[in-house]
Design a protein around this motif. Structure first.
Motif, PDB file in Angstrom:
ATOM      1  N   PRO A  36     -41.175  -2.324 -25.086  1.00 37.41           N
ATOM      2  CA  PRO A  36     -42.158  -2.553 -24.011  1.00 37.41           C
ATOM      3  C   PRO A  36     -41.475  -3.102 -22.757  1.00 37.41           C
ATOM      4  N   ASP A  37     -41.950  -2.677 -21.600  1.00 29.81           N
ATOM      5  CA  ASP A  37     -41.421  -3.166 -20.323  1.00 29.81           C
ATOM      6  C   ASP A  37     -42.545  -3.055 -19.294  1.00 29.81           C
ATOM      7  N   ALA A  38     -43.311  -4.125 -19.164  1.00 26.40           N
ATOM      8  CA  ALA A  38     -44.492  -4.122 -18.282  1.00 26.40           C
ATOM      9  C   ALA A  38     -44.111  -3.895 -16.820  1.00 26.40           C
ATOM     10  N   ALA A  39     -42.967  -4.474 -16.396  1.00 25.20           N
ATOM     11  CA  ALA A  39     -42.533  -4.333 -15.002  1.00 25.20           C
ATOM     12  C   ALA A  39     -42.187  -2.880 -14.688  1.00 25.20           C
ATOM     13  N   LEU A  40     -41.456  -2.240 -15.596  1.00 22.49           N
ATOM     14  CA  LEU A  40     -41.094  -0.829 -15.405  1.00 22.49           C
ATOM     15  C   LEU A  40     -42.332   0.041 -15.351  1.00 22.49           C
ATOM     16  N   LEU A  41     -43.282  -0.205 -16.244  1.00 18.19           N
ATOM     17  CA  LEU A  41     -44.514   0.582 -16.278  1.00 18.19           C
ATOM     18  C   LEU A  41     -45.294   0.424 -14.980  1.00 18.19           C
ATOM     19  N   ALA A  42     -45.369  -0.808 -14.479  1.00 17.14           N
ATOM     20  CA  ALA A  42     -46.082  -1.060 -13.225  1.00 17.14           C
ATOM     21  C   ALA A  42     -45.404  -0.349 -12.054  1.00 17.14           C
ATOM     22  N   GLU A  43     -44.061  -0.361 -12.047  1.00 13.17           N
ATOM     23  CA  GLU A  43     -43.307   0.339 -10.990  1.00 13.17           C
ATOM     24  C   GLU A  43     -43.619   1.829 -11.012  1.00 13.17           C
ATOM     25  N   MET A  44     -43.570   2.422 -12.211  1.00 17.50           N
ATOM     26  CA  MET A  44     -43.829   3.859 -12.329  1.00 17.50           C
ATOM     27  C   MET A  44     -45.253   4.192 -11.902  1.00 17.50           C
ATOM     28  N   ARG A  45     -46.220   3.392 -12.345  1.00 19.46           N
ATOM     29  CA  ARG A  45     -47.622   3.613 -11.954  1.00 19.46           C
ATOM     30  C   ARG A  45     -47.787   3.531 -10.439  1.00 19.46           C
ATOM     31  N   GLY A  46     -47.101   2.550  -9.822  1.00 12.61           N
ATOM     32  CA  GLY A  46     -47.180   2.385  -8.364  1.00 12.61           C
ATOM     33  C   GLY A  46     -46.636   3.603  -7.638  1.00 12.61           C
ATOM     34  N   ARG A  47     -45.478   4.115  -8.106  1.00 15.99           N
ATOM     35  CA  ARG A  47     -44.879   5.296  -7.462  1.00 15.99           C
ATOM     36  C   ARG A  47     -45.760   6.529  -7.653  1.00 15.99           C
ATOM     37  N   ILE A  48     -46.365   6.641  -8.830  1.00 18.19           N
ATOM     38  CA  ILE A  48     -47.261   7.782  -9.088  1.00 18.19           C
ATOM     39  C   ILE A  48     -48.459   7.753  -8.136  1.00 18.19           C
ATOM     40  N   ASP A  49     -49.092   6.590  -8.013  1.00 17.82           N
ATOM     41  CA  ASP A  49     -50.266   6.458  -7.121  1.00 17.82           C
ATOM     42  C   ASP A  49     -49.906   6.789  -5.685  1.00 17.82           C
ATOM     43  N   GLU A  50     -48.724   6.322  -5.250  1.00 17.52           N
ATOM     44  CA  GLU A  50     -48.280   6.568  -3.875  1.00 17.52           C
ATOM     45  C   GLU A  50     -48.031   8.060  -3.649  1.00 17.52           C
ATOM     46  N   LYS A  77     -49.948  10.833  -1.130  1.00 13.77           N
ATOM     47  CA  LYS A  77     -49.266  11.707  -0.167  1.00 13.77           C
ATOM     48  C   LYS A  77     -49.635  13.172  -0.388  1.00 13.77           C
ATOM     49  N   LEU A  78     -49.687  13.588  -1.676  1.00 11.05           N
ATOM     50  CA  LEU A  78     -50.029  14.985  -1.990  1.00 11.05           C
ATOM     51  C   LEU A  78     -51.458  15.307  -1.575  1.00 11.05           C
ATOM     52  N   ASP A  79     -52.375  14.345  -1.759  1.00  6.74           N
ATOM     53  CA  ASP A  79     -53.772  14.554  -1.335  1.00  6.74           C
ATOM     54  C   ASP A  79     -53.868  14.686   0.179  1.00  6.74           C
ATOM     55  N   GLU A  80     -53.037  13.916   0.882  1.00  3.22           N
ATOM     56  CA  GLU A  80     -53.012  14.008   2.354  1.00  3.22           C
ATOM     57  C   GLU A  80     -52.514  15.387   2.792  1.00  3.22           C
ATOM     58  N   LYS A  81     -51.496  15.892   2.098  1.00  2.84           N
ATOM     59  CA  LYS A  81     -50.968  17.225   2.431  1.00  2.84           C
ATOM     60  C   LYS A  81     -52.017  18.308   2.176  1.00  2.84           C
ATOM     61  N   ILE A  82     -52.761  18.150   1.084  1.00  2.00           N
ATOM     62  CA  ILE A  82     -53.816  19.123   0.780  1.00  2.00           C
ATOM     63  C   ILE A  82     -54.891  19.095   1.863  1.00  2.00           C
ATOM     64  N   ALA A  83     -55.305  17.897   2.248  1.00  2.00           N
ATOM     65  CA  ALA A  83     -56.341  17.739   3.295  1.00  2.00           C
ATOM     66  C   ALA A  83     -55.859  18.325   4.614  1.00  2.00           C
ATOM     67  N   ASP A  84     -54.592  18.067   4.962  1.00  2.00           N
ATOM     68  CA  ASP A  84     -54.025  18.583   6.206  1.00  2.00           C
ATOM     69  C   ASP A  84     -53.964  20.107   6.179  1.00  2.00           C
ATOM     70  N   ALA A  85     -53.554  20.662   5.042  1.00  2.00           N
ATOM     71  CA  ALA A  85     -53.451  22.123   4.906  1.00  2.00           C
ATOM     72  C   ALA A  85     -54.829  22.767   5.032  1.00  2.00           C
ATOM     73  N   GLU A  86     -55.841  22.143   4.428  1.00  2.00           N
ATOM     74  CA  GLU A  86     -57.198  22.711   4.477  1.00  2.00           C
ATOM     75  C   GLU A  86     -57.778  22.671   5.883  1.00  2.00           C
ATOM     76  N   GLU A  87     -57.377  21.657   6.655  1.00  2.00           N
ATOM     77  CA  GLU A  87     -57.915  21.516   8.014  1.00  2.00           C
ATOM     78  C   GLU A  87     -57.141  22.341   9.030  1.00  2.00           C
ATOM     79  N   ASN A  88     -55.817  22.369   8.898  1.00  2.00           N
ATOM     80  CA  ASN A  88     -54.984  22.917   9.982  1.00  2.00           C
ATOM     81  C   ASN A  88     -54.169  24.160   9.640  1.00  2.00           C
ATOM     82  N   LEU A  89     -54.039  24.491   8.354  1.00  2.00           N
ATOM     83  CA  LEU A  89     -53.135  25.583   7.987  1.00  2.00           C
ATOM     84  C   LEU A  89     -53.876  26.710   7.261  1.00  2.00           C
ATOM     85  N   GLY A  90     -53.124  27.709   6.834  1.00  2.00           N
ATOM     86  CA  GLY A  90     -53.733  28.883   6.208  1.00  2.00           C
ATOM     87  C   GLY A  90     -53.916  28.733   4.699  1.00  2.00           C
TER      88      GLY A  90
END
Length: 389
Positions: A65-79, A83-96
């Motif tokens: 078990p490594d709670a700190a490592l798990l929290a780090e990974m979860r944080g990077r995943i959420d971030e 970013k990917l959701d922002e790219k999707i929103a931008d593509a739907e609004e401005n791109l093809g």
């Protein structure tokens, strides 16, 4: 996971990880090797932020078990998802439309990379809804199949293969069709349909590009193993023993060339030596290991049948000498196979002789045809009575 054709020798890294996880749980792997494997697995989990897999491995006692490592990974995943959701929103609004699809695909592949199986499959469905070209839809199926093989989810694999075949009815290029044969062959082998697996592998031997699943020498290893227990001697000679594609790499797999050629050339003592050398590789293969005992029986059935084919009767001593084993071993082996109906012979224990009683195939076929004809006539008579009423 890379849905496109992999570079030569470049196996999809999650499937490499799946094999290491399999070895970690295997009782035949020594503790020292497992220490190294555990370190490699942890490095792979950290590299791809595979938080869900890390949690399950900790729960199973494979990793610490490594709670700190798990929290780090979860944080990077959420971030990264933000970013990917922002790219999707931008593509739907401005791109093809193609940019929107690519943005959704990137999110699908990210979920796959971090080990979020259900979210990855759901996102792949969303991506499919944004996809028009049959080839691109096929690539999404390959992504799904790779997820299926990572988790050994045979239901998902079976449905995905059926879906791919339906897509090919709409069109599709030969390169993807040939790659699908290898995926289906691997599925058949992993579910003990060795006959169909051999057929699919042999069809793909000269067009193999599916390096994301396994290297070419592993593909040849699977092709030879499945062919030996499913092909007759003539077909084995034409399609496997003399195949230039197999001859080019068979020497890279320890014992495989001796295994194949000694069987075909009736060098039974050499065959048993090569076969015992191969058993460890079969046992440590995540697709073949569940069928290890079955495969061992089938190979021995083939080789004993081939030996007995040449004789009306033969002494137990002569057969034991040919295989380089004791008379008692041959006696025990053949007794089991005869009782199971795998070999057509009988043992005269007093005289120490084996007498073959091969069934008359022509007569058996004739009797089966008569039986089927009677059945058909009965069905027609019943049908005619229903129509008359």
């Amino acid at each position: 996971m890379d849905g496109g054709a992999g570079e030569e020798g470049k196996q999809e890294r999650h499937l490499v990880l799946a094999h290491k996880l399999f070895l970690l749980s295997h009782p035949a792997v020594d503790d020292l090797s497992k220490v190294a494997l555990r370190a490699e697995v942890l490095a792979a989990v950290k590299s791809d932020d595979m938080a869900p897999l890390f949690e399950s491995l900790v729960a199973a006692g494979v990793l610490e078990p490594d709670a700190a490592l798990l929290a780090e990974m979860r944080g990077r995943i959420d971030e990264e998802i933000r970013k990917l959701d922002e790219k999707i929103a931008d593509a739907e609004e401005n791109l093809g439309e193609s940019e929107v699809r690519e943005a959704h695909l990137a999110k699908s592949l990210y979920f796959t990379r971090v080990g979020e199986k259900e979210k990855a499959l759901e996102q792949l469905k969303v991506t499919e809804g944004k996809t028009v070209a049959v080839g691109q839809k096929m690539d999404l199926v390959f992504h799904t199949l790779q997820i299926g093989f990572f988790y050994m989810d045979f239901d998902l694999i079976s449905k995905s293969i059926d879906k791919a075949k339906n897509l090919f009815e709409e069109g599709g290029d030969w390169e993807r069709k040939n790659r699908l044969k290898v995926y289906e062959g691997l599925y058949c082998m992993a579910t003990r349909n060795f006959k169909k697996a051999a057929s699919l592998f042999l069809d793909s031997i000269s067009t193999f590009t599916t390096y994301e699943l396994f290297p070419y020498d592993t593909f040849v290893f699977y092709t030879v193993l499945t062919s030996v227990i499913t092909l007759d001697r003539v077909s084995l000679k034409q399609k496997v023993v003399d195949a230039p594609e197999i001859l080019a790499v068979i020497g890279k797999v320890p014992h495989l060339s001796e295994f194949l050629n000694s069987l075909y050339n009736c060098q039974y003592k050499s065959f048993f030596v090569a076969f015992s050398g191969l058993t460890e590789q079969i046992k440590l293969d995540r697709y073949l290991q569940p069928h290890f005992r079955y495969y061992m029986r089938e190979v021995r059935t083939v080789v004993y049948s081939q030996f007995l084919e040449s004789y009306k009767s033969v002494t137990m001593e002569a057969m034991a000498a040919a295989f380089g084993v004791t008379v008692d071993f041959i006696d025990q082996e053949l007794s089991r196979f005869i009782a199971a109906g795998k070999l057509h012979c009988k043992i005269d224990k007093v005289a120490g002789v084996l007498e073959t009683n091969r069934p008359d195939e022509r007569n058996a076929f004739y009797q089966a045809t008569i039986k089927q004809g009677d059945f058909l006539l009965n069905r027609i008579q019943k049908l005619s009575r229903v129509i008359d009423l």
